[in-house]
Scaffold this active site. Sequence first.
Site, mmCIF file in Angstrom:
data_model
loop_
_atom_site.group_PDB
_atom_site.id
_atom_site.type_symbol
_atom_site.label_atom_id
_atom_site.label_comp_id
_atom_site.label_asym_id
_atom_site.label_seq_id
_atom_site.Cartn_x
_atom_site.Cartn_y
_atom_site.Cartn_z
ATOM 1 N N ARG A 1 47.708 75.334 -10.889
ATOM 2 C CA ARG A 1 46.228 75.090 -10.830
ATOM 3 C C ARG A 1 46.134 73.520 -10.125
ATOM 4 O O ARG A 1 45.191 73.509 -9.878
ATOM 5 C CB ARG A 1 45.601 76.095 -11.596
ATOM 6 C CG ARG A 1 43.782 75.080 -11.864
ATOM 7 C CD ARG A 1 43.261 76.266 -10.926
ATOM 8 N NE ARG A 1 41.546 75.227 -10.171
ATOM 9 C CZ ARG A 1 41.435 73.666 -10.402
ATOM 10 N NH1 ARG A 1 42.343 73.683 -10.071
ATOM 11 N NH2 ARG A 1 40.614 73.658 -10.481
ATOM 12 N N TYR A 2 46.734 73.201 -10.864
ATOM 13 C CA TYR A 2 46.535 71.420 -11.532
ATOM 14 C C TYR A 2 47.727 70.649 -10.896
ATOM 15 O O TYR A 2 48.635 71.597 -11.207
ATOM 16 C CB TYR A 2 46.491 71.314 -13.334
ATOM 17 C CG TYR A 2 45.591 71.700 -13.681
ATOM 18 C CD1 TYR A 2 44.381 71.673 -13.310
ATOM 19 C CD2 TYR A 2 46.286 73.066 -14.744
ATOM 20 C CE1 TYR A 2 43.455 71.995 -14.301
ATOM 21 C CE2 TYR A 2 45.135 74.146 -15.209
ATOM 22 C CZ TYR A 2 43.333 73.418 -15.265
ATOM 23 O OH TYR A 2 42.720 73.842 -16.199
ATOM 24 N N ARG B 1 51.564 70.561 -13.083
ATOM 25 C CA ARG B 1 52.216 71.560 -13.605
ATOM 26 C C ARG B 1 51.949 73.012 -13.326
ATOM 27 O O ARG B 1 50.780 73.184 -12.978
ATOM 28 C CB ARG B 1 51.141 71.502 -15.305
ATOM 29 C CG ARG B 1 49.673 71.812 -15.453
ATOM 30 C CD ARG B 1 49.444 71.218 -16.697
ATOM 31 N NE ARG B 1 48.078 70.677 -16.849
ATOM 32 C CZ ARG B 1 47.049 69.325 -15.789
ATOM 33 N NH1 ARG B 1 47.541 68.696 -15.626
ATOM 34 N NH2 ARG B 1 45.710 69.653 -15.864
ATOM 35 N N CYS C 1 53.419 91.793 -24.456
ATOM 36 C CA CYS C 1 52.465 91.300 -25.919
ATOM 37 C C CYS C 1 53.131 91.646 -27.025
ATOM 38 O O CYS C 1 53.488 93.107 -27.143
ATOM 39 C CB CYS C 1 51.326 91.153 -26.004
ATOM 40 S SG CYS C 1 50.752 90.491 -24.039
ATOM 41 N N CYS D 1 45.217 91.612 -27.703
ATOM 42 C CA CYS D 1 43.886 90.961 -27.923
ATOM 43 C C CYS D 1 42.871 92.207 -26.982
ATOM 44 O O CYS D 1 42.876 91.713 -25.641
ATOM 45 C CB CYS D 1 43.788 89.347 -27.604
ATOM 46 S SG CYS D 1 45.208 88.845 -28.656
ATOM 47 N N CYS E 1 41.325 89.497 -24.077
ATOM 48 C CA CYS E 1 43.240 88.913 -22.886
ATOM 49 C C CYS E 1 42.760 88.939 -21.481
ATOM 50 O O CYS E 1 42.376 90.048 -21.073
ATOM 51 C CB CYS E 1 43.761 89.916 -23.131
ATOM 52 S SG CYS E 1 45.035 89.123 -22.020
ATOM 53 N N ARG F 1 43.954 87.614 -19.497
ATOM 54 C CA ARG F 1 45.070 88.749 -18.105
ATOM 55 C C ARG F 1 45.615 90.169 -18.562
ATOM 56 O O ARG F 1 46.598 90.707 -18.423
ATOM 57 C CB ARG F 1 46.603 87.846 -19.086
ATOM 58 C CG ARG F 1 46.433 86.299 -18.128
ATOM 59 C CD ARG F 1 47.917 85.404 -18.055
ATOM 60 N NE ARG F 1 47.326 84.126 -18.093
ATOM 61 C CZ ARG F 1 47.893 83.422 -18.653
ATOM 62 N NH1 ARG F 1 48.803 83.774 -19.804
ATOM 63 N NH2 ARG F 1 47.692 82.689 -18.620
ATOM 64 N N ASP G 1 36.603 84.386 -21.478
ATOM 65 C CA ASP G 1 36.067 84.348 -20.485
ATOM 66 C C ASP G 1 35.249 85.941 -20.015
ATOM 67 O O ASP G 1 35.269 86.740 -20.463
ATOM 68 C CB ASP G 1 37.829 84.622 -19.873
ATOM 69 C CG ASP G 1 38.337 83.268 -19.725
ATOM 70 O OD1 ASP G 1 38.095 82.238 -20.068
ATOM 71 O OD2 ASP G 1 39.894 83.235 -19.846
ATOM 72 N N ASP H 1 36.817 77.210 -19.221
ATOM 73 C CA ASP H 1 37.090 77.862 -18.247
ATOM 74 C C ASP H 1 36.656 77.951 -16.621
ATOM 75 O O ASP H 1 35.990 79.073 -16.860
ATOM 76 C CB ASP H 1 39.489 78.891 -18.214
ATOM 77 C CG ASP H 1 39.913 78.268 -17.414
ATOM 78 O OD1 ASP H 1 39.801 77.677 -16.795
ATOM 79 O OD2 ASP H 1 41.418 78.949 -18.495
ATOM 80 N N LYS I 1 39.478 74.304 -17.172
ATOM 81 C CA LYS I 1 39.268 73.611 -17.618
ATOM 82 C C LYS I 1 38.389 72.673 -17.425
ATOM 83 O O LYS I 1 38.435 72.018 -17.442
ATOM 84 C CB LYS I 1 40.051 73.713 -19.049
ATOM 85 C CG LYS I 1 41.455 74.568 -19.585
ATOM 86 C CD LYS I 1 42.120 74.345 -20.675
ATOM 87 C CE LYS I 1 43.514 75.338 -20.058
ATOM 88 N NZ LYS I 1 43.390 75.361 -18.915
HETATM 89 S S1 SF4 Z 1 45.387 86.545 -25.134
HETATM 90 FE FE1 SF4 Z 1 46.409 88.058 -24.083
HETATM 91 S S2 SF4 Z 1 48.114 87.771 -23.245
HETATM 92 FE FE2 SF4 Z 1 47.739 86.670 -24.769
HETATM 93 S S3 SF4 Z 1 48.341 87.833 -26.715
HETATM 94 FE FE3 SF4 Z 1 46.991 88.893 -26.729
HETATM 95 S S4 SF4 Z 1 46.857 90.156 -24.689
HETATM 96 FE FE4 SF4 Z 1 48.581 89.109 -24.651
#
Ligand code: SF4
Length: 412
Positions: free
Chosen positions: A137-138, A141, A150, A154, A157, A159, A318, A355, A362
């Site tokens: 994206r940048y 990097r 994971c 979360c 998340c 992703r 997000d 973001d 960001k």
């Molecule tokens: S934010 Fe998403 S990618 Fe990061 S630890 Fe939590 S579930 Fe996993």
Amino acid sequence: MQAENSSTGRGEPPSGNSMQALKKFTSAGRGYWHDVSEKDWNDWRWQLKHRITTVEQLQKFLPTLTPEELAGAKLANTKLALAITPYFFNLIDPADEHCPIRQQVIPRIEESHTAPWEMSDPVGEDSHSPVPGLVHRYPDRVLFLVTDRCAAYCRYCTRSRLVSNATGYDFHPEFDKQIAYIAAHPEIRDVLLSGGDPLLLSDDKLENLLSRLRAIPHVEFLRIGSRIPTFLPQRITPELCAMLKKFHPLFMSIHSNHPRELTTEVRDAMGRLADAGIPLGNQSVLLKHVNDDTDVMKAHVQKLLMCRVKPYYIYQCDLISGSAHLRVSVRKGLEIMEKLRGHTTGYAVPQYVIDAPGGGGKVPINPEYVLSHNADRVVIRNFEGKIFEYPEAADGTPLSKPPRNIEEPELV
Ligand code: SF4
């Protein structure tokens, strides 16, 4: 030692919301797993193997599950998987429906409600992926998504499209193509390993990956983004730290949202990483009932410094599908930042960012400190709201009149 709760038979989680209570370091304790040997409990693979992943386990270990949580848990594996390490589970306060730890990892039925502006790829990573699992994206990097797993999931998340229904690959299936892309692009000087969680890879696999990246001459700087230090501090073994220190400069961004996550176990794990020379930063997401409170956030950033971790970013949540119930207004985020800057150590103040939806990257979001600015002067306010004037002389031109203290800003 934690006190036993007579109604549940588990250890009490740390509790209390006074600044003093929030900043106190306590152990997560053993809770339901009090019979497990010390060796097993401190073994990260044991923790992974004994994660809470089913509705039945959740009902057993958390009898106070609400109807919203139960309905969410039943749907979880069709959307974003349910998994919580026993260690992290012990931080949940079973008596508090709004427990900040609970909000982060226990599914809720609201996750199945998608607002019109929510997306499965809210920050447009897929559209900036020249190779699957690599986000460029940048300019200088890349984000290298090395695994789809994971330690725990979360509920907000970004992703979740990637880590949901994870296939459990150790390296991304396009691993060789990802490395080849980085090698073929000399402008890439910084590689951020993320996922999923890179620290779920074995030491050997991670070493192999880091060696491959270090063999690329233009890669100057390596970073690992990981939630493992807070979900599974047992993973931060002396062996892992000894291996990582071979690849300096290597930084690590951890992810923690609430001071209660910063236990004695996490503090010790951070100490091991810091002693290995790894600079540590923290990324938080601003979340309702978790850290949308000035005192909680202040305790968190101060406690991070005590763990040798620099608060790095606070993210506005997000626009991920099903996250509206966790989202806090930008106004609230600015209010929190206003109460941090100047009111506590500068090192403790993170950058608040959005973001930009769709892939804008960001964008820093700050309270307004510059009240006016013209060719002669800049009018600023400090953290106490007092107003000052600074002579503008960037081009060396003498000022037509000397600067003076003023009571009110003059508009230009
Ligand atoms: S934010 Fe998403 S990618 Fe990061 S630890 Fe939590 S579930 Fe996993």
